[in-house]
Motif scaffolding. Structure first.
Motif, PDB file in Angstrom:
ATOM      1  N   ARG B 181       0.829  -1.212   0.000  1.00 18.29           N
ATOM      2  CA  ARG B 181       0.000   0.000   0.000  1.00 18.29           C
ATOM      3  C   ARG B 181       0.861   1.258   0.000  1.00 18.29           C
ATOM      4  N   THR B 182       1.922   1.224   0.779  1.00 13.31           N
ATOM      5  CA  THR B 182       2.699   2.461   0.971  1.00 13.31           C
ATOM      6  C   THR B 182       3.981   2.483   0.153  1.00 13.31           C
ATOM      7  N   LEU B 183       4.137   1.574  -0.804  1.00 16.14           N
ATOM      8  CA  LEU B 183       5.324   1.648  -1.672  1.00 16.14           C
ATOM      9  C   LEU B 183       5.247   2.941  -2.481  1.00 16.14           C
ATOM     10  N   GLY B 184       6.285   3.745  -2.384  1.00 17.33           N
ATOM     11  CA  GLY B 184       6.315   4.996  -3.136  1.00 17.33           C
ATOM     12  C   GLY B 184       6.646   4.738  -4.597  1.00 17.33           C
ATOM     13  N   VAL B 185       5.976   5.477  -5.481  1.00 12.68           N
ATOM     14  CA  VAL B 185       6.119   5.287  -6.925  1.00 12.68           C
ATOM     15  C   VAL B 185       6.403   6.647  -7.566  1.00 12.68           C
ATOM     16  N   GLY B 197       2.974   8.651  -6.713  1.00 10.54           N
ATOM     17  CA  GLY B 197       1.873   8.028  -5.982  1.00 10.54           C
ATOM     18  C   GLY B 197       2.375   6.934  -5.071  1.00 10.54           C
ATOM     19  N   ALA B 198       1.430   6.128  -4.571  1.00  7.50           N
ATOM     20  CA  ALA B 198       1.768   4.982  -3.739  1.00  7.50           C
ATOM     21  C   ALA B 198       0.838   3.834  -4.112  1.00  7.50           C
ATOM     22  N   ALA B 200      -1.354   2.037  -2.843  1.00  6.51           N
ATOM     23  CA  ALA B 200      -2.771   2.028  -2.467  1.00  6.51           C
ATOM     24  C   ALA B 200      -3.669   2.679  -3.516  1.00  6.51           C
ATOM     25  N   ALA B 201      -3.085   3.423  -4.455  1.00  6.29           N
ATOM     26  CA  ALA B 201      -3.892   4.031  -5.519  1.00  6.29           C
ATOM     27  C   ALA B 201      -4.556   2.956  -6.373  1.00  6.29           C
ATOM     28  N   GLY B 204      -6.900   0.352  -3.442  1.00  2.84           N
ATOM     29  CA  GLY B 204      -6.603   0.328  -2.018  1.00  2.84           C
ATOM     30  C   GLY B 204      -5.435  -0.572  -1.668  1.00  2.84           C
ATOM     31  N   ILE B 251      10.399   2.526  -7.898  1.00  2.00           N
ATOM     32  CA  ILE B 251       9.445   2.089  -6.878  1.00  2.00           C
ATOM     33  C   ILE B 251      10.226   1.715  -5.624  1.00  2.00           C
ATOM     34  N   GLN B 252       9.711   2.189  -4.489  1.00  2.00           N
ATOM     35  CA  GLN B 252      10.374   1.935  -3.211  1.00  2.00           C
ATOM     36  C   GLN B 252      10.640   0.440  -3.031  1.00  2.00           C
TER      37      GLN B 252
END
Lengths: 260, 262
Positions: B181-185, B197-198, B200-201, B204, B251-252
């Motif tokens: 959900r919280t992986l940064g993109v 984004g992350a 969860a986009a 969810g 991506i994180q």
């Protein structure tokens, strides 16, 4: 702008803050105002808050995204002061009536363990001076009517800072690439914004570097123990009484707040 | 189903030709307002049959319309799905000929590779995570065959959900200990972040898109086989690209992947 005008405008913003009643844009009545003047107005507004018993505990960096810079016609961020009256902790409630036209944004807050004295501060200095980072809501607010701000208005108005909420953990930044930390913001259970650290000047550390060097030019510095809000990771969300907000940042933690 | 087999075959040929010759067409629901979801997926399947007959091979699946915003906009409650064939695949760092496409856009995606079969109905996030071999970053290039990307749901399903190319790369990561959900993109075009984004986009949680795919196939008596690569849906808005553009996705925890349009 002369000192009398600067003090008068700073006082007007302070009065607007205390009364919770916004005023017309300063740039409408004083189109000649420069950004340097605006920081002097901000200094006056903060001096009034300190005189009333508040204590400065950190700084915020604003206008950190390309989109907002373009909107305001500038190519650098701005900064404002954080006082003890602005800080809330994880899970606390904020009376919406204490704010005028609040909006919330997800940010990474830095807690410093060493002073940072510009000029010449680099990303390595910021990483070395950081005790840890926290998930944070900044609740921005404007003492200028309907958010009709130009850059001089928002700088004068303490970079439109309202209050801020610190999250549930203080984490070490070793092994953490803050640019890549993702942020998910839910309002009343619905995901309304996702973002990442890179939204603030390509890397939140860049924002803190900028602030340390900017303060250096003004003969000031960041101090051990300061909290620094490093800029929005995604779009702002309007908030009102009854709203419940929750935010999670990958690798850092969460933050939640309710408006009553 | 409201269309006969002959019409489905004609529409499949019409849409596939638009792809192969890189020209746009008017959305097919204009001439066939009575077509339904099953017709749309039948046209999509017929395009695939044509490709397989010419020697193409399916190399993966994709989910589309996976953001709540897009779903609300299109008036649907589930995502849509398509297939990916071998010639869609572009190597990490490789070139994509812009002239072979109509009006391409790029999207950042979290890509799943399964190690166990997934079968709906009742497939959920837990089942997906248990069946996931690894995740990796991927750039999907979409290229609606419809004029100005203007389509409705049935038209876009028939058009294989605008699929055209994809680039896989970066590093593989186990989903254990990873909060998708919280992986940064961060999607960059010519060195500048253009979409952020992350995870969860995507519905969810990106694994929810894989579960929805398994449930979609389950309703047709099919499954997602072990070893399937799946693009789980765009994490941000799609970004238009021109010849000369360099696109890099970070991506994180998953590294980065890039491509150049020439």
């Amino acid at each position: 702008m002369d000192q009398t005008t600067i003090e008068r405008l700073g006082d007007a913003l302070y009065d607007a803050l205390v009364a919770g009643t916004p005023i017309a844009p300063l740039t409408e009545t004083h189109p000649e105002m420069r950004i340097e003047d605006a920081y002097q107005v901000q200094r006056r507004m903060i001096a009034r808050r300190v005189a009333a018993g508040e204590r400065v505990i950190g700084k915020k960096i604003g206008v950190t995204s390309k989109a907002v810079m373009n909107m305001l016609g500038v190519n650098q961020p701005d900064f404002g002061m954080l006082t003890d009256r602005m800080v809330f902790n994880e899970g606390e409630t904020i009376p919406a009536a204490s704010l005028i036209q609040p909006k919330a944004e997800g940010e990474i807050a830095f807690l410093l363990k060493h002073d940072l004295q510009g000029p010449g501060v680099t990303a390595a200095d910021v990483l070395a001076a950081t005790e840890g980072v926290m998930a944070c809501f900044e609740v921005v607010d404007s003492r200028i009517r309907d958010w009709k701000i130009r850059i001089q208005d928002t700088v004068s108005d303490n970079a439109s800072c309202g209050v801020f909420v610190l999250g549930d953990q203080l984490v070490d930044i070793a092994d953490l690439d803050l640019a890549m930390c993702g942020m998910v913001l839910e309002k009343n259970g619905e995901i309304v914004v996702t973002g990442a650290g890179a939204a603030s000047m390509q890397h939140p550390v860049n924002a803190v570097v900028w602030l340390a060097n900017m303060l250096g030019q003004l003969g000031e510095s960041l101090k051990a123990g300061d909290i620094v809000l490093s800029g929005a990771m995604g779009a702002m969300v309007p908030v009102a009484a009854g709203d419940s907000l929750r935010m999670q940042i990958g690798g850092i933690g969460g933050c939640s707040v309710r408006f009553v | 189903m409201n269309l006969n087999q002959k019409t489905i075959e004609q529409l499949a040929e019409h849409l596939e030709n638009a792809e192969l010759e890189a020209h746009e067409v008017i959305k097919i629901t204009e001439a066939h307002p009575d077509m339904d979801w099953d017709d749309a997926y039948a046209i999509q399947a017929e395009i695939l049959r044509r490709k397989l007959a010419r020697g193409s091979r399916v190399v993966g699946l994709k989910a589309g319309l996976t953001s709540h915003g897009k779903m609300k906009q299109m008036g649907v409650s589930t995502p849509v799905f398509g297939w990916l064939v071998d010639y869609f695949s572009v190597a990490d760092g490789g070139e994509i000929k812009h002239s072979e496409l109509i009006h391409p856009k790029v999207e950042p995606e979290i890509v799943f590779v399964t190690k166990k079969a997934l079968r709906g109905p009742g497939c959920h996030i837990g089942a997906v995570l248990a069946a996931t071999d690894f995740v990796m970053p991927g750039i999907e290039i979409i290229d609606s065959r419809y004029k100005d990307f203007k389509f409705d749901l049935k038209s876009v399903i028939a058009d294989n959900c605008s699929s055209t190319r994809f680039v896989l790369g970066g590093q593989r990561a186990s989903v254990a200990g990873l909060d998708l959900r919280t992986l940064g993109v961060v999607l960059e075009k010519n060195g500048e972040p253009v979409a952020i984004g992350a995870g969860a986009a995507v519905l969810g949680h990106p694994a929810a898109a894989i579960a929805a795919l398994a449930n979609h196939l389950g309703a047709r008596g099919e499954e997602i086989p072990a070893g399937t690569m799946i693009l789980s849906g765009g994490v941000t808005e799609a970004v238009s690209v021109s010849p000369g553009d360099h696109v890099n996705l970070r991506i994180q925890s998953l590294g980065s992947v890039s491509t150049r349009f020439v």
